[in-house]
Design an enzyme around this catalytic site. Sequence first.
Site, PDB file in Angstrom:
ATOM      1  CE  LYS A 143      -4.154   1.741   0.646  1.00 34.21           C
ATOM      2  NZ  LYS A 143      -3.890   2.519  -0.582  1.00 34.21           N
ATOM      3  CE  LYS A 148       3.560   6.419   7.071  1.00 38.29           C
ATOM      4  NZ  LYS A 148       3.294   7.613   6.262  1.00 38.29           N
ATOM      5  CE  LYS A 172       4.431   7.777  -0.647  1.00 41.51           C
ATOM      6  NZ  LYS A 172       3.585   7.845   0.560  1.00 41.51           N
ATOM      7  CB  THR A 195      -3.036  12.198   7.487  1.00 39.54           C
ATOM      8  OG1 THR A 195      -3.353  11.259   6.475  1.00 39.54           O
ATOM      9  CG2 THR A 195      -1.567  12.088   7.841  1.00 39.54           C
ATOM     10  CG  ASN A 202      -4.901  16.101   3.676  1.00 34.49           C
ATOM     11  OD1 ASN A 202      -4.396  15.210   4.352  1.00 34.49           O
ATOM     12  ND2 ASN A 202      -6.205  16.235   3.560  1.00 34.49           N
ATOM     13  CB  SER A 214      -5.909   4.019   2.722  1.00 33.90           C
ATOM     14  OG  SER A 214      -5.614   5.361   2.476  1.00 33.90           O
TER      15      SER A 214
HETATM   16  P1  NAD Z   1       0.350  18.829   0.575  1.00 34.22           P
HETATM   17  O1  NAD Z   1       0.921  18.826  -0.784  1.00 34.22           O
HETATM   18  O2  NAD Z   1      -1.136  18.899   0.750  1.00 34.22           O
HETATM   19  O3  NAD Z   1       0.965  20.040   1.428  1.00 34.22           O
HETATM   20  C1  NAD Z   1       2.327  20.284   1.513  1.00 34.22           C
HETATM   21  C2  NAD Z   1       2.509  21.601   2.264  1.00 34.22           C
HETATM   22  O4  NAD Z   1       3.902  21.851   2.424  1.00 34.22           O
HETATM   23  C3  NAD Z   1       1.915  22.809   1.538  1.00 34.22           C
HETATM   24  O5  NAD Z   1       1.278  23.651   2.465  1.00 34.22           O
HETATM   25  C4  NAD Z   1       3.157  23.504   0.991  1.00 34.22           C
HETATM   26  O6  NAD Z   1       2.964  24.892   0.813  1.00 34.22           O
HETATM   27  C5  NAD Z   1       4.136  23.212   2.103  1.00 34.22           C
HETATM   28  N1  NAD Z   1       5.532  23.425   1.728  1.00 34.22           N
HETATM   29  C6  NAD Z   1       6.168  23.032   0.605  1.00 34.22           C
HETATM   30  N2  NAD Z   1       7.434  23.469   0.625  1.00 34.22           N
HETATM   31  C7  NAD Z   1       7.601  24.158   1.779  1.00 34.22           C
HETATM   32  C8  NAD Z   1       8.680  24.844   2.396  1.00 34.22           C
HETATM   33  N3  NAD Z   1       9.874  24.905   1.810  1.00 34.22           N
HETATM   34  N4  NAD Z   1       8.480  25.437   3.598  1.00 34.22           N
HETATM   35  C9  NAD Z   1       7.277  25.391   4.204  1.00 34.22           C
HETATM   36  N5  NAD Z   1       6.216  24.735   3.672  1.00 34.22           N
HETATM   37  C10 NAD Z   1       6.373  24.126   2.488  1.00 34.22           C
HETATM   38  O7  NAD Z   1       0.949  17.531   1.302  1.00 34.22           O
HETATM   39  P2  NAD Z   1       0.345  16.732   2.510  1.00 34.22           P
HETATM   40  O8  NAD Z   1      -0.544  15.664   1.961  1.00 34.22           O
HETATM   41  O9  NAD Z   1      -0.151  17.636   3.543  1.00 34.22           O
HETATM   42  O10 NAD Z   1       1.659  15.966   3.026  1.00 34.22           O
HETATM   43  C11 NAD Z   1       2.614  16.615   3.844  1.00 34.22           C
HETATM   44  C12 NAD Z   1       3.592  15.579   4.352  1.00 34.22           C
HETATM   45  O11 NAD Z   1       2.885  14.554   5.058  1.00 34.22           O
HETATM   46  C13 NAD Z   1       4.402  14.849   3.294  1.00 34.22           C
HETATM   47  O12 NAD Z   1       5.659  14.508   3.841  1.00 34.22           O
HETATM   48  C14 NAD Z   1       3.587  13.570   3.055  1.00 34.22           C
HETATM   49  O13 NAD Z   1       4.363  12.523   2.525  1.00 34.22           O
HETATM   50  C15 NAD Z   1       3.166  13.278   4.475  1.00 34.22           C
HETATM   51  N6  NAD Z   1       1.985  12.432   4.609  1.00 34.22           N
HETATM   52  C16 NAD Z   1       0.816  12.766   4.002  1.00 34.22           C
HETATM   53  C17 NAD Z   1      -0.287  11.962   4.211  1.00 34.22           C
HETATM   54  C18 NAD Z   1      -1.630  12.333   3.644  1.00 34.22           C
HETATM   55  O14 NAD Z   1      -2.607  11.635   3.960  1.00 34.22           O
HETATM   56  N7  NAD Z   1      -1.758  13.388   2.884  1.00 34.22           N
HETATM   57  C19 NAD Z   1      -0.186  10.790   4.973  1.00 34.22           C
HETATM   58  C20 NAD Z   1       1.025  10.484   5.571  1.00 34.22           C
HETATM   59  C21 NAD Z   1       2.107  11.319   5.390  1.00 34.22           C
END
Ligand code: NAD
Length: 428
Positions: free
Chosen positions: A71, A95, A107, A191, A222, A362
Amino acid sequence: MSNPNYNPFDNARAQFDHAADLLDLDQSTRDLLRQHRQEIHFTLPVKMDDGTTKIFKAFRMIHNDARGPAKGGIRFHPNETVDTVRALSMWMTWKCAVVDIPLGGAKGGIICDPRTMSLNEQERLCRAYIRRLHSMVGRHTDVPAPDVMTNGQHMMWILDEYETITGQRTPGMITGKPVGLGGSLGRTEATGFGVVFCLRECLKVLDINMYKTTASIQGFGNVAEYTARKYTELGGRVICVSCWNAADKVAYTFRKLDGCDPAELASIKDSYGSIDKEKAIALGYEVLPGDAWLSEDVDILIPAALENQITPDVFPQISKQVKIICEAANGPTTPDCDPLIQEAGIMLIPDFLSNAGGVTCSYFEQVQGNMNYYWSKQEVLDKLEVVMDNAFHNVFDLAQKKNIYMRDAAYMVAIERVVNAVKTRGWV
Ligand code: NAD
């Protein structure tokens, strides 16, 4: 992806090696778990709207699937690298294991920038991706999902192309589908809410009242948005959030010392998690440099954006007031910084534990899809809370019992479960 001085896969392996030493793992098991079961690298020619053909690089990796179908999300990012995808798929294995859901780790990624592509171009890219991968993914083998810069619409294009090729309706081949089309209620929040369920349990064991705490968050996508919403709802005060500004090509930190309003900030952000600077100023937010979030005098730091953000170089900027680093992004801390966090007596909630709410939901989507019966949002979030609370306490109890760092304890819980599966299957 975010800090060129660090390679995420080297980080992931260094963390694994350290835990493998603590567990005294035999060499064959280490060799198996340091590597991927399957790596696919391919190129995708896609017709662009202007008539040219652009070639995109793409990947799909399965780290380990001994505990169940693999996954993991599909990322779109211009700086995506093969080693980022390798690291993220390995972290997915740990995880799923740390929250004890019966799935393995995978991934995918495509090197592209959807912010500069039309929706038609993105659709053609998604369809091209699954045309190459269709024989290797599926509900019993490898189940993709959204990740950075991909969403339910991308998942539906992928599912539609897959079903066109296979001639069957198999919604279980992918998760993150829109609600009403096989998606689960609560996935959007899962999340971020999961992060706060862990944080709340952590504050309880440290005997700290959430109402008296302040937090600083990196990111407002998100994960960060729903972390901020739940934390605020439970009484915490978010002092600042930082995010990327595509127009200025820099990150900014938006601060309000008496507390940011997550709903207000959400109303002035775009779909990529960038807050509109002018509108934020009009609402009374101070605009500071992008890295200012790290040096705020707060109780809790929540990196929720990118990898490799907390390094030995920036560690001295962290305020002495910080009691907890709650990792919401994947891999936000580099391994060489872990000893500094430990020495400073800061409690760490490791990434693959605290952000496991997304994959847990999920998994719930798959379960609901298999039954063809969908739960209410409250039922989903209640089940999520139970999983996250149990996972946090399992890890915390081991850390207490063995007097070890929380990241090590989380790795030990997860790796032991995976080792049990590979050994029982007779792989090593
Ligand atoms: P997203 O794309 O929705 O948001 C990313 C955020 O990071 C945005 O607000 C963006 O502006 C910000 N960002 C980018 N570059 C930056 C910088 N240099 N300084 C400050 N902010 C910056 O992504 P997301 O889904 O929120 O995921 C964020 C992290 O969480 C990632 O590492 C992702 O792998 C991890 N993650 C996400 C989920 C999920 O369900 N979405 C689950 C587990 C882990």
